[in-house]
Design an enzyme around this catalytic site. Structure first.
Site, PDB file in Angstrom:
ATOM      1  N   ASP A 131       0.837  -1.203   0.000  1.00 45.90           N
ATOM      2  CA  ASP A 131       0.000   0.000   0.000  1.00 45.90           C
ATOM      3  C   ASP A 131       0.872   1.255   0.000  1.00 45.90           C
ATOM      4  O   ASP A 131       2.015   1.228   0.464  1.00 45.90           O
ATOM      5  CB  ASP A 131      -0.864   0.043   1.276  1.00 45.90           C
ATOM      6  CG  ASP A 131      -2.053  -0.907   1.214  1.00 45.90           C
ATOM      7  OD1 ASP A 131      -2.360  -1.437   0.133  1.00 45.90           O
ATOM      8  OD2 ASP A 131      -2.679  -1.114   2.271  1.00 45.90           O
ATOM      9  N   GLN A 160      -0.480   7.095  -6.533  1.00 48.44           N
ATOM     10  CA  GLN A 160      -1.646   7.943  -6.212  1.00 48.44           C
ATOM     11  C   GLN A 160      -1.702   9.128  -7.183  1.00 48.44           C
ATOM     12  O   GLN A 160      -0.779   9.939  -7.220  1.00 48.44           O
ATOM     13  CB  GLN A 160      -1.502   8.474  -4.784  1.00 48.44           C
ATOM     14  CG  GLN A 160      -1.408   7.399  -3.714  1.00 48.44           C
ATOM     15  CD  GLN A 160      -0.620   7.849  -2.498  1.00 48.44           C
ATOM     16  OE1 GLN A 160       0.439   8.480  -2.644  1.00 48.44           O
ATOM     17  NE2 GLN A 160      -1.085   7.530  -1.306  1.00 48.44           N
ATOM     18  N   ARG A 181      -1.072  -0.728  -8.756  1.00 47.12           N
ATOM     19  CA  ARG A 181      -2.424  -0.283  -8.417  1.00 47.12           C
ATOM     20  C   ARG A 181      -2.449   1.241  -8.522  1.00 47.12           C
ATOM     21  O   ARG A 181      -1.672   1.928  -7.852  1.00 47.12           O
ATOM     22  CB  ARG A 181      -2.770  -0.697  -6.991  1.00 47.12           C
ATOM     23  CG  ARG A 181      -4.142  -0.185  -6.533  1.00 47.12           C
ATOM     24  CD  ARG A 181      -4.310  -0.313  -5.022  1.00 47.12           C
ATOM     25  NE  ARG A 181      -4.250  -1.688  -4.572  1.00 47.12           N
ATOM     26  CZ  ARG A 181      -3.956  -2.048  -3.314  1.00 47.12           C
ATOM     27  NH1 ARG A 181      -3.698  -1.126  -2.400  1.00 47.12           N
ATOM     28  NH2 ARG A 181      -3.914  -3.310  -2.972  1.00 47.12           N
ATOM     29  N   LYS A 184      -6.587   7.269  -6.472  1.00 47.94           N
ATOM     30  CA  LYS A 184      -6.503   8.742  -6.426  1.00 47.94           C
ATOM     31  C   LYS A 184      -5.612   9.202  -5.283  1.00 47.94           C
ATOM     32  O   LYS A 184      -4.904  10.194  -5.392  1.00 47.94           O
ATOM     33  CB  LYS A 184      -7.905   9.341  -6.243  1.00 47.94           C
ATOM     34  CG  LYS A 184      -8.789   9.197  -7.467  1.00 47.94           C
ATOM     35  CD  LYS A 184     -10.087  10.000  -7.302  1.00 47.94           C
ATOM     36  CE  LYS A 184     -11.036   9.741  -8.458  1.00 47.94           C
ATOM     37  NZ  LYS A 184     -12.308  10.480  -8.334  1.00 47.94           N
ATOM     38  N   THR A 223     -10.546   2.287  -8.439  1.00 48.04           N
ATOM     39  CA  THR A 223     -11.417   3.450  -8.279  1.00 48.04           C
ATOM     40  C   THR A 223     -12.871   3.005  -8.293  1.00 48.04           C
ATOM     41  O   THR A 223     -13.208   1.995  -8.909  1.00 48.04           O
ATOM     42  CB  THR A 223     -11.188   4.483  -9.411  1.00 48.04           C
ATOM     43  OG1 THR A 223     -12.049   5.612  -9.192  1.00 48.04           O
ATOM     44  CG2 THR A 223     -11.463   3.923 -10.795  1.00 48.04           C
TER      45      THR A 223
HETATM   46  P1  FDA Z   1     -14.092   9.240  -5.527  1.00 45.10           P
HETATM   47  O1  FDA Z   1     -13.628   9.491  -4.144  1.00 45.10           O
HETATM   48  O2  FDA Z   1     -14.278  10.407  -6.429  1.00 45.10           O
HETATM   49  O3  FDA Z   1     -15.418   8.406  -5.444  1.00 45.10           O
HETATM   50  C1  FDA Z   1     -16.194   8.070  -6.589  1.00 45.10           C
HETATM   51  C2  FDA Z   1     -17.509   7.477  -6.125  1.00 45.10           C
HETATM   52  O4  FDA Z   1     -17.262   6.248  -5.441  1.00 45.10           O
HETATM   53  C3  FDA Z   1     -18.264   8.328  -5.092  1.00 45.10           C
HETATM   54  O5  FDA Z   1     -19.068   9.277  -5.723  1.00 45.10           O
HETATM   55  C4  FDA Z   1     -19.038   7.271  -4.342  1.00 45.10           C
HETATM   56  O6  FDA Z   1     -20.158   6.853  -5.100  1.00 45.10           O
HETATM   57  C5  FDA Z   1     -18.082   6.123  -4.288  1.00 45.10           C
HETATM   58  N1  FDA Z   1     -17.215   6.201  -3.080  1.00 45.10           N
HETATM   59  C6  FDA Z   1     -15.893   6.490  -3.047  1.00 45.10           C
HETATM   60  N2  FDA Z   1     -15.426   6.451  -1.774  1.00 45.10           N
HETATM   61  C7  FDA Z   1     -16.487   6.138  -0.997  1.00 45.10           C
HETATM   62  C8  FDA Z   1     -16.652   5.931   0.389  1.00 45.10           C
HETATM   63  N3  FDA Z   1     -15.640   6.023   1.240  1.00 45.10           N
HETATM   64  N4  FDA Z   1     -17.871   5.628   0.855  1.00 45.10           N
HETATM   65  C9  FDA Z   1     -18.925   5.482   0.011  1.00 45.10           C
HETATM   66  N5  FDA Z   1     -18.832   5.654  -1.338  1.00 45.10           N
HETATM   67  C10 FDA Z   1     -17.635   5.976  -1.829  1.00 45.10           C
HETATM   68  N6  FDA Z   1      -5.322   5.168  -1.214  1.00 45.10           N
HETATM   69  C11 FDA Z   1      -4.053   5.394  -0.837  1.00 45.10           C
HETATM   70  O7  FDA Z   1      -3.674   6.540  -0.578  1.00 45.10           O
HETATM   71  N7  FDA Z   1      -3.163   4.356  -0.728  1.00 45.10           N
HETATM   72  C12 FDA Z   1      -3.510   3.077  -1.030  1.00 45.10           C
HETATM   73  O8  FDA Z   1      -2.679   2.167  -0.928  1.00 45.10           O
HETATM   74  C13 FDA Z   1      -4.847   2.825  -1.446  1.00 45.10           C
HETATM   75  N8  FDA Z   1      -5.278   1.577  -1.765  1.00 45.10           N
HETATM   76  C14 FDA Z   1      -6.514   1.404  -2.328  1.00 45.10           C
HETATM   77  C15 FDA Z   1      -6.899   0.156  -2.802  1.00 45.10           C
HETATM   78  C16 FDA Z   1      -8.098   0.001  -3.490  1.00 45.10           C
HETATM   79  C17 FDA Z   1      -8.468  -1.340  -4.017  1.00 45.10           C
HETATM   80  C18 FDA Z   1      -8.961   1.126  -3.666  1.00 45.10           C
HETATM   81  C19 FDA Z   1     -10.244   1.000  -4.415  1.00 45.10           C
HETATM   82  C20 FDA Z   1      -8.616   2.340  -3.154  1.00 45.10           C
HETATM   83  C21 FDA Z   1      -7.412   2.498  -2.468  1.00 45.10           C
HETATM   84  N9  FDA Z   1      -7.051   3.721  -1.935  1.00 45.10           N
HETATM   85  C22 FDA Z   1      -5.740   3.915  -1.522  1.00 45.10           C
HETATM   86  C23 FDA Z   1      -8.070   4.797  -1.740  1.00 45.10           C
HETATM   87  C24 FDA Z   1      -8.113   5.744  -2.912  1.00 45.10           C
HETATM   88  O9  FDA Z   1      -6.938   6.507  -2.955  1.00 45.10           O
HETATM   89  C25 FDA Z   1      -9.322   6.686  -2.799  1.00 45.10           C
HETATM   90  O10 FDA Z   1      -9.223   7.439  -1.641  1.00 45.10           O
HETATM   91  C26 FDA Z   1     -10.666   5.984  -2.811  1.00 45.10           C
HETATM   92  O11 FDA Z   1     -10.668   4.887  -3.674  1.00 45.10           O
HETATM   93  C27 FDA Z   1     -11.769   6.949  -3.264  1.00 45.10           C
HETATM   94  O12 FDA Z   1     -11.488   7.416  -4.560  1.00 45.10           O
HETATM   95  P2  FDA Z   1     -12.309   6.988  -5.874  1.00 45.10           P
HETATM   96  O13 FDA Z   1     -11.325   6.754  -6.967  1.00 45.10           O
HETATM   97  O14 FDA Z   1     -13.177   5.847  -5.577  1.00 45.10           O
HETATM   98  O15 FDA Z   1     -13.096   8.277  -6.312  1.00 45.10           O
END
Ligand code: FDA
Length: 305
Positions: A131, A160, A181, A184, A223
Protein backbone atom coordinates in the site's frame (compact mmCIF):
# COMPACT_ATOMS: atom_id res chain seq x y z
CA UNK A 1 -14.60 18.51 5.93
CA UNK A 2 -12.22 16.08 4.19
CA UNK A 3 -9.18 17.83 5.66
CA UNK A 4 -10.78 17.97 9.13
CA UNK A 5 -11.50 14.23 9.12
CA UNK A 6 -8.06 13.36 7.79
CA UNK A 7 -6.43 15.50 10.47
CA UNK A 8 -8.66 13.86 13.07
CA UNK A 9 -7.50 10.46 11.82
CA UNK A 10 -4.11 11.25 13.39
CA UNK A 11 -5.44 12.64 16.72
CA UNK A 12 -5.43 10.34 19.74
CA UNK A 13 -8.15 12.27 21.59
CA UNK A 14 -10.64 11.99 18.70
CA UNK A 15 -9.65 8.37 18.23
CA UNK A 16 -10.67 7.53 21.79
CA UNK A 17 -14.09 9.14 21.35
CA UNK A 18 -14.81 7.50 18.01
CA UNK A 19 -13.57 4.06 19.05
CA UNK A 20 -15.90 4.05 22.03
CA UNK A 21 -18.97 5.60 20.41
CA UNK A 22 -21.70 2.90 20.37
CA UNK A 23 -22.71 3.52 16.78
CA UNK A 24 -19.12 3.32 15.52
CA UNK A 25 -19.26 -0.48 15.35
CA UNK A 26 -22.25 -0.26 13.02
CA UNK A 27 -20.41 2.14 10.72
CA UNK A 28 -17.26 0.03 10.88
CA UNK A 29 -19.14 -3.10 9.81
CA UNK A 30 -19.90 -1.51 6.45
CA UNK A 31 -16.21 -1.07 5.60
CA UNK A 32 -14.37 -3.73 7.65
CA UNK A 33 -14.89 -7.51 7.37
CA UNK A 34 -14.53 -8.17 11.11
CA UNK A 35 -11.95 -8.42 13.86
CA UNK A 36 -10.50 -11.90 13.35
CA UNK A 37 -8.78 -13.96 10.68
CA UNK A 38 -11.88 -16.19 10.65
CA UNK A 39 -14.00 -13.13 9.79
CA UNK A 40 -11.56 -12.24 7.00
CA UNK A 41 -11.61 -15.77 5.58
CA UNK A 42 -15.43 -15.89 5.76
CA UNK A 43 -15.78 -12.58 3.89
CA UNK A 44 -13.19 -13.71 1.34
CA UNK A 45 -15.03 -16.96 0.70
CA UNK A 46 -18.29 -15.07 0.08
CA UNK A 47 -16.65 -12.71 -2.38
CA UNK A 48 -14.74 -15.43 -4.23
CA UNK A 49 -17.90 -17.54 -4.50
CA UNK A 50 -19.65 -14.56 -6.06
CA UNK A 51 -16.98 -14.29 -8.77
CA UNK A 52 -14.69 -11.65 -7.24
CA UNK A 53 -11.01 -11.71 -6.28
CA UNK A 54 -9.68 -10.34 -2.98
CA UNK A 55 -6.79 -8.44 -1.42
CA UNK A 56 -6.74 -8.77 2.38
CA UNK A 57 -5.40 -6.02 4.62
CA UNK A 58 -4.59 -6.75 8.27
CA UNK A 59 -5.49 -3.33 9.69
CA UNK A 60 -2.86 -1.29 11.50
CA UNK A 61 -0.41 1.46 10.56
CA UNK A 62 2.16 3.87 11.98
CA UNK A 63 3.60 1.19 14.25
CA UNK A 64 5.92 2.62 16.90
CA UNK A 65 7.09 -0.60 18.55
CA UNK A 66 9.25 -3.40 17.19
CA UNK A 67 7.08 -6.02 18.94
CA UNK A 68 3.98 -4.65 17.23
CA UNK A 69 5.68 -4.73 13.80
CA UNK A 70 6.62 -8.36 14.47
CA UNK A 71 3.08 -9.23 15.61
CA UNK A 72 1.64 -7.74 12.41
CA UNK A 73 4.10 -9.75 10.32
CA UNK A 74 3.14 -12.95 12.17
CA UNK A 75 -0.54 -12.15 11.66
CA UNK A 76 0.02 -12.03 7.89
CA UNK A 77 1.87 -15.37 8.00
CA UNK A 78 -1.03 -16.99 9.89
CA UNK A 79 -3.52 -15.44 7.49
CA UNK A 80 -1.67 -16.84 4.48
CA UNK A 81 -1.65 -20.33 6.06
CA UNK A 82 -5.40 -20.09 6.61
CA UNK A 83 -5.95 -19.00 3.01
CA UNK A 84 -4.10 -22.08 1.77
CA UNK A 85 -6.07 -24.34 4.11
CA UNK A 86 -9.35 -22.84 2.93
CA UNK A 87 -8.40 -23.19 -0.75
CA UNK A 88 -8.72 -19.43 -1.26
CA UNK A 89 -5.09 -18.43 -1.81
CA UNK A 90 -5.07 -18.44 -5.60
CA UNK A 91 -7.69 -15.70 -5.82
CA UNK A 92 -6.55 -13.78 -2.75
CA UNK A 93 -3.43 -11.65 -2.34
CA UNK A 94 -2.50 -9.53 0.68
CA UNK A 95 -2.00 -5.77 0.94
CA UNK A 96 0.64 -4.57 3.39
CA UNK A 97 1.39 -1.11 4.78
CA UNK A 98 5.12 -0.73 5.39
CA UNK A 99 4.40 1.53 8.37
CA UNK A 100 2.66 -1.45 10.00
CA UNK A 101 5.76 -3.62 9.72
CA UNK A 102 8.19 -1.01 11.06
CA UNK A 103 9.10 1.45 8.26
CA UNK A 104 9.20 4.44 10.63
CA UNK A 105 11.25 2.54 13.23
CA UNK A 106 13.94 1.00 11.09
CA UNK A 107 13.98 0.61 7.30
CA UNK A 108 15.87 -2.68 7.42
CA UNK A 109 13.37 -4.14 9.88
CA UNK A 110 10.47 -3.26 7.59
CA UNK A 111 12.24 -4.80 4.58
CA UNK A 112 12.89 -8.00 6.56
CA UNK A 113 9.30 -8.20 7.76
CA UNK A 114 7.87 -7.44 4.32
CA UNK A 115 10.21 -10.06 2.78
CA UNK A 116 8.91 -12.69 5.21
CA UNK A 117 5.36 -11.88 4.15
CA UNK A 118 6.33 -11.99 0.45
CA UNK A 119 8.03 -15.38 0.93
CA UNK A 120 4.95 -16.78 2.69
CA UNK A 121 2.70 -15.38 -0.03
CA UNK A 122 4.86 -16.98 -2.71
CA UNK A 123 4.74 -20.33 -0.88
CA UNK A 124 0.95 -19.97 -0.71
CA UNK A 125 0.77 -19.39 -4.47
CA UNK A 126 -0.14 -15.72 -4.25
CA UNK A 127 1.51 -12.33 -3.85
CA UNK A 128 1.66 -9.00 -2.01
CA UNK A 129 0.79 -5.42 -2.90
CA UNK A 130 2.52 -2.73 -0.86
CA UNK A 131 0.00 0.00 0.00
CA UNK A 132 1.03 3.63 -0.42
CA UNK A 133 0.79 5.99 2.56
CA UNK A 134 1.41 9.74 2.85
CA UNK A 135 3.84 11.54 0.54
CA UNK A 136 6.68 11.66 3.09
CA UNK A 137 7.04 7.90 2.58
CA UNK A 138 6.63 7.66 -1.22
CA UNK A 139 10.33 7.48 -2.13
CA UNK A 140 11.14 5.04 0.64
CA UNK A 141 8.14 2.83 -0.19
CA UNK A 142 8.91 2.69 -3.92
CA UNK A 143 12.57 1.90 -3.15
CA UNK A 144 11.50 -0.95 -0.88
CA UNK A 145 9.11 -2.28 -3.55
CA UNK A 146 12.04 -2.32 -6.02
CA UNK A 147 14.15 -4.16 -3.45
CA UNK A 148 11.42 -6.74 -2.74
CA UNK A 149 10.90 -7.28 -6.47
CA UNK A 150 14.50 -8.51 -6.82
CA UNK A 151 13.37 -11.71 -5.04
CA UNK A 152 9.60 -11.49 -5.56
CA UNK A 153 8.96 -9.90 -8.99
CA UNK A 154 5.17 -9.99 -8.65
CA UNK A 155 5.08 -7.58 -5.67
CA UNK A 156 2.64 -4.78 -6.48
CA UNK A 157 3.23 -1.04 -6.06
CA UNK A 158 0.56 1.60 -5.44
CA UNK A 159 0.64 5.03 -7.12
CA UNK A 160 -1.65 7.94 -6.21
CA UNK A 161 -2.85 10.26 -8.99
CA UNK A 162 -3.19 13.25 -6.63
CA UNK A 163 0.61 13.57 -6.41
CA UNK A 164 2.32 15.78 -9.02
CA UNK A 165 5.08 13.20 -9.37
CA UNK A 166 2.89 10.23 -10.23
CA UNK A 167 2.78 10.42 -14.03
CA UNK A 168 6.58 10.13 -14.02
CA UNK A 169 6.39 7.26 -11.48
CA UNK A 170 3.95 5.49 -13.81
CA UNK A 171 6.55 5.69 -16.61
CA UNK A 172 9.13 4.14 -14.27
CA UNK A 173 6.76 1.40 -13.15
CA UNK A 174 5.22 0.46 -16.53
CA UNK A 175 7.81 -2.20 -17.39
CA UNK A 176 7.17 -5.87 -18.13
CA UNK A 177 5.30 -7.71 -15.39
CA UNK A 178 5.09 -4.66 -13.12
CA UNK A 179 1.90 -4.83 -11.06
CA UNK A 180 0.73 -1.29 -10.27
CA UNK A 181 -2.42 -0.28 -8.42
CA UNK A 182 -3.47 3.20 -9.49
CA UNK A 183 -5.70 5.06 -7.02
CA UNK A 184 -6.50 8.74 -6.43
CA UNK A 185 -4.88 8.91 -2.97
CA UNK A 186 -6.47 9.08 0.47
CA UNK A 187 -4.25 11.31 2.66
CA UNK A 188 -4.29 15.00 3.47
CA UNK A 189 -1.50 16.34 1.27
CA UNK A 190 -0.19 19.92 0.82
CA UNK A 191 -0.50 21.72 -2.50
CA UNK A 192 3.28 21.75 -2.87
CA UNK A 193 3.10 18.02 -3.72
CA UNK A 194 -0.51 17.23 -4.60
CA UNK A 195 -3.36 18.46 -6.78
CA UNK A 196 -6.10 19.93 -4.59
CA UNK A 197 -8.95 20.19 -7.08
CA UNK A 198 -10.98 17.04 -7.81
CA UNK A 199 -10.84 17.72 -11.60
CA UNK A 200 -7.04 17.92 -11.51
CA UNK A 201 -6.78 14.65 -9.57
CA UNK A 202 -9.12 12.99 -12.09
CA UNK A 203 -7.23 14.39 -15.12
CA UNK A 204 -4.00 13.12 -13.62
CA UNK A 205 -5.66 9.70 -13.08
CA UNK A 206 -6.56 9.57 -16.79
CA UNK A 207 -3.00 10.48 -17.86
CA UNK A 208 -1.49 7.93 -15.47
CA UNK A 209 -3.91 5.25 -16.61
CA UNK A 210 -2.88 5.83 -20.23
CA UNK A 211 0.79 5.46 -19.34
CA UNK A 212 0.13 2.21 -17.47
CA UNK A 213 -2.24 0.73 -20.05
CA UNK A 214 0.14 1.60 -22.92
CA UNK A 215 3.00 0.05 -20.95
CA UNK A 216 4.01 -3.56 -20.40
CA UNK A 217 2.93 -4.12 -16.80
CA UNK A 218 -0.26 -5.27 -15.10
CA UNK A 219 -2.37 -2.20 -14.20
CA UNK A 220 -4.76 -2.52 -11.26
CA UNK A 221 -7.41 0.14 -11.76
CA UNK A 222 -8.50 1.05 -8.22
CA UNK A 223 -11.42 3.45 -8.28
CA UNK A 224 -15.17 3.55 -7.67
CA UNK A 225 -15.54 6.64 -9.85
CA UNK A 226 -17.98 5.80 -12.69
CA UNK A 227 -16.36 8.35 -15.04
CA UNK A 228 -12.93 6.82 -14.52
CA UNK A 229 -14.20 3.26 -14.88
CA UNK A 230 -15.70 4.34 -18.21
CA UNK A 231 -12.47 6.09 -19.22
CA UNK A 232 -10.56 2.92 -18.36
CA UNK A 233 -12.89 0.79 -20.48
CA UNK A 234 -12.36 3.11 -23.50
CA UNK A 235 -8.59 3.09 -23.06
CA UNK A 236 -8.52 -0.70 -22.68
CA UNK A 237 -10.29 -0.97 -26.02
CA UNK A 238 -8.15 1.71 -27.66
CA UNK A 239 -4.82 0.10 -26.70
CA UNK A 240 -6.12 -3.44 -27.28
CA UNK A 241 -5.37 -4.80 -23.81
CA UNK A 242 -6.11 -8.53 -23.40
CA UNK A 243 -8.60 -9.37 -20.60
CA UNK A 244 -6.03 -11.07 -18.38
CA UNK A 245 -3.50 -8.21 -18.42
CA UNK A 246 -5.24 -5.81 -16.02
CA UNK A 247 -7.86 -5.77 -13.27
CA UNK A 248 -10.30 -3.44 -11.57
CA UNK A 249 -10.17 -3.00 -7.80
CA UNK A 250 -12.66 -1.57 -5.30
CA UNK A 251 -12.96 -1.40 -1.53
CA UNK A 252 -15.08 -3.74 0.61
CA UNK A 253 -18.52 -2.24 1.15
CA UNK A 254 -18.26 0.41 -1.57
CA UNK A 255 -20.31 0.07 -4.77
CA UNK A 256 -20.78 -3.73 -4.46
CA UNK A 257 -23.29 -3.70 -7.33
CA UNK A 258 -20.72 -2.13 -9.62
CA UNK A 259 -18.18 -4.78 -8.55
CA UNK A 260 -20.65 -7.48 -9.60
CA UNK A 261 -21.58 -5.71 -12.83
CA UNK A 262 -17.95 -5.52 -13.96
CA UNK A 263 -17.30 -9.15 -12.96
CA UNK A 264 -20.40 -10.35 -14.82
CA UNK A 265 -19.09 -8.50 -17.89
CA UNK A 266 -15.95 -10.67 -17.75
CA UNK A 267 -13.61 -8.28 -15.93
CA UNK A 268 -11.32 -9.40 -13.14
CA UNK A 269 -12.47 -7.42 -10.09
CA UNK A 270 -10.53 -7.56 -6.84
CA UNK A 271 -12.04 -6.31 -3.60
CA UNK A 272 -9.74 -4.83 -0.96
CA UNK A 273 -10.93 -6.32 2.33
CA UNK A 274 -9.62 -4.89 5.62
CA UNK A 275 -10.03 -6.78 8.89
CA UNK A 276 -8.78 -6.45 12.46
CA UNK A 277 -9.19 -4.20 15.49
CA UNK A 278 -7.10 -1.27 14.31
CA UNK A 279 -9.83 0.19 12.09
CA UNK A 280 -9.76 3.82 13.23
CA UNK A 281 -7.50 5.49 10.61
CA UNK A 282 -8.96 3.37 7.80
CA UNK A 283 -12.51 4.31 8.79
CA UNK A 284 -11.68 8.02 8.98
CA UNK A 285 -10.24 7.97 5.45
CA UNK A 286 -13.42 6.29 4.16
CA UNK A 287 -15.59 8.88 5.94
CA UNK A 288 -13.50 11.70 4.49
CA UNK A 289 -14.07 10.44 0.94
CA UNK A 290 -17.79 10.95 0.92
CA UNK A 291 -19.86 13.72 2.52
CA UNK A 292 -22.81 11.34 2.97
CA UNK A 293 -20.67 9.18 5.26
CA UNK A 294 -20.05 12.09 7.59
CA UNK A 295 -23.55 12.04 9.00
CA UNK A 296 -22.86 8.55 10.36
CA UNK A 297 -19.69 9.89 11.91
CA UNK A 298 -21.46 12.83 13.56
CA UNK A 299 -24.18 10.54 14.85
CA UNK A 300 -21.47 8.31 16.31
CA UNK A 301 -20.00 11.24 18.19
CA UNK A 302 -23.38 12.49 19.40
CA UNK A 303 -24.36 9.11 20.82
CA UNK A 304 -21.12 8.41 22.66
CA UNK A 305 -22.80 8.40 26.05
P1 FDA B 1 -14.09 9.24 -5.53
O1 FDA B 1 -13.63 9.49 -4.14
O2 FDA B 1 -14.28 10.41 -6.43
O3 FDA B 1 -15.42 8.41 -5.44
C1 FDA B 1 -16.19 8.07 -6.59
C2 FDA B 1 -17.51 7.48 -6.13
O4 FDA B 1 -17.26 6.25 -5.44
C3 FDA B 1 -18.26 8.33 -5.09
O5 FDA B 1 -19.07 9.28 -5.72
C4 FDA B 1 -19.04 7.27 -4.34
O6 FDA B 1 -20.16 6.85 -5.10
C5 FDA B 1 -18.08 6.12 -4.29
N1 FDA B 1 -17.22 6.20 -3.08
C6 FDA B 1 -15.89 6.49 -3.05
N2 FDA B 1 -15.43 6.45 -1.77
C7 FDA B 1 -16.49 6.14 -1.00
C8 FDA B 1 -16.65 5.93 0.39
N3 FDA B 1 -15.64 6.02 1.24
N4 FDA B 1 -17.87 5.63 0.85
C9 FDA B 1 -18.92 5.48 0.01
N5 FDA B 1 -18.83 5.65 -1.34
C10 FDA B 1 -17.64 5.98 -1.83
N6 FDA B 1 -5.32 5.17 -1.21
C11 FDA B 1 -4.05 5.39 -0.84
O7 FDA B 1 -3.67 6.54 -0.58
N7 FDA B 1 -3.16 4.36 -0.73
C12 FDA B 1 -3.51 3.08 -1.03
O8 FDA B 1 -2.68 2.17 -0.93
C13 FDA B 1 -4.85 2.83 -1.45
N8 FDA B 1 -5.28 1.58 -1.77
C14 FDA B 1 -6.51 1.40 -2.33
C15 FDA B 1 -6.90 0.16 -2.80
C16 FDA B 1 -8.10 0.00 -3.49
C17 FDA B 1 -8.47 -1.34 -4.02
C18 FDA B 1 -8.96 1.13 -3.67
C19 FDA B 1 -10.24 1.00 -4.41
C20 FDA B 1 -8.62 2.34 -3.15
C21 FDA B 1 -7.41 2.50 -2.47
N9 FDA B 1 -7.05 3.72 -1.94
C22 FDA B 1 -5.74 3.92 -1.52
C23 FDA B 1 -8.07 4.80 -1.74
C24 FDA B 1 -8.11 5.74 -2.91
O9 FDA B 1 -6.94 6.51 -2.95
C25 FDA B 1 -9.32 6.69 -2.80
O10 FDA B 1 -9.22 7.44 -1.64
C26 FDA B 1 -10.67 5.98 -2.81
O11 FDA B 1 -10.67 4.89 -3.67
C27 FDA B 1 -11.77 6.95 -3.26
O12 FDA B 1 -11.49 7.42 -4.56
P2 FDA B 1 -12.31 6.99 -5.87
O13 FDA B 1 -11.33 6.75 -6.97
O14 FDA B 1 -13.18 5.85 -5.58
O15 FDA B 1 -13.10 8.28 -6.31
Amino acid sequence: MRAVLLTASRRKSVRRVVEHAPISRQVVRRFVAGASIEDAVRATRGLVESGLWVSLDHLGEDTTEIAQAKATTEAYLTLLEQLVESGLATKTEVSVKLSAVGQALDRLLSVENASRICAAAKAAGTTVTVDMEDHTTTDSTLDIVRELRADFPSVGAVLQSYLHRTEADCQDFAGTGSRVRLCKGAYNEPESVAYQRREDVDDSYRRCLRVLLEGYGYPMIATHDPALVEAAESLIEEVGRADDTFEFQMLYGIRPDEQQRLARGGRTVRVYVPYGDEWYEYLMRRLAERPANVKFFLRALASRD
